[in-house]
Design an enzyme around this catalytic site. Structure first.
Site, mmCIF file in Angstrom:
data_model
loop_
_atom_site.group_PDB
_atom_site.id
_atom_site.type_symbol
_atom_site.label_atom_id
_atom_site.label_comp_id
_atom_site.label_asym_id
_atom_site.label_seq_id
_atom_site.Cartn_x
_atom_site.Cartn_y
_atom_site.Cartn_z
ATOM 1 N N ARG A 178 45.796 49.906 18.410
ATOM 2 C CA ARG A 178 46.437 51.161 18.821
ATOM 3 C C ARG A 178 47.956 51.026 18.994
ATOM 4 N NH1 ARG A 178 42.535 54.886 18.693
ATOM 5 N NH2 ARG A 178 40.505 53.996 19.038
ATOM 6 N N LEU A 179 48.510 49.995 18.393
ATOM 7 C CA LEU A 179 49.975 49.844 18.429
ATOM 8 C C LEU A 179 50.528 50.483 17.154
ATOM 9 C CD1 LEU A 179 50.175 46.241 19.910
ATOM 10 C CD2 LEU A 179 50.350 48.446 21.071
#
Ligand SMILES: Cc1cc2nc3c(=O)[nH]c(=O)nc-3n(C[C@H](O)[C@H](O)[C@H](O)COP(=O)(O)O)c2cc1C
Length: 201
Positions: A178-179
């Site tokens: 989720r970066l």
């Protein structure tokens, strides 16, 4: 400055959106041009629905609809809108916020005339967003309009294009854990130059 490279590179966000859309047309199952269109009504209540994006111009995104529909009225009264593309196959999103202009001239005529006859009749027959008693009422309206209008109807005055001229565009691509990568382009008015920031995911 930002460390933009690869899919985020370039100095024109509209050209970048064009190239992402061209990629999506190759990978999406269908309707890569489907875009969520957000508006607000006169009380400030948001509204959102899908439309099909028909053109990307040098400084605008263009779609077609009924000017008397909920969205038509909201676009005309607020003069502002947002668009959101999500291409699942690419795991990418493009967000756009901008100012609204009507396209109800030659370009709208040309697009209207390029559509199949039944769609052209439909634009006359459908009082988009207003209550309908039953399916039959709509089918009767189609029949009546077909009989009255013949084989080459003119574009209805209540149907045409809208241009969204962006003041903000954000390019988002899925990243590990989720970066995600996000780059936001902004300008204070239509004729200003863009500034770009990388954003936290
Ligand atoms: C894939 C897809 C494409 C659509 N394309 C359009 C379009 O280009 N123009 C349009 O007026 N409505 C389109 N619609 C219908 C709108 O989502 C919406 O139902 C309709 O325009 C009425 O919206 P409103 O009541 O907010 O004005 C599309 C719907 C879907 C699911």
């Amino acid at each position: 400055m930002t460390d933009r490279s690869g899919i985020f590179a370039g100095d024109d966000p509209i050209a970048l959106a064009k190239s992402w859309l061209a990629e999506a047309k190759k990978t999406e199952l269908n309707d890569a041009i489907a875009v969520s269109l957000a508006t607000v009504d006169q009380s400030g209540m948001p509204n959102v629905r899908i439309v099909l994006l028909k053109e990307i111009e040098d400084n605008a995104f263009v779609f077609y609809t009924n000017y008397e529909s909920s969205k038509g009225q909201e676009l005309i009264s607020s003069g502002k809108a947002a668009l959101n593309f999500h291409w699942k196959s690419l795991r990418r999103q493009v967000r756009i916020r901008g100012l609204v202009e009507k396209e109800d001239g030659a370009q709208a005529d040309a697009y209207y005339n390029s559509r199949p006859l039944d769609s052209r009749i439909g634009a006359w027959a459908s009082q988009q967003s207003r209550p309908l008693l039953n399916r039959e009422e709509l089918e009767n309206a189609v029949r009546e309009n077909k009989d009255a209008l013949g084989a080459s109807p003119e574009r209805p005055p209540h149907w045409g294009g809208f241009r969204i001229k962006p003041l903000e565009m954000e390019f988002w691509a899925d990243g590990p854990n989720r970066l995600h990568d996000r780059f936001k382009w902004e300008k204070p008015d239509i004729d200003a130059t863009w500034t770009i920031n990388r954003l936290n995911p």
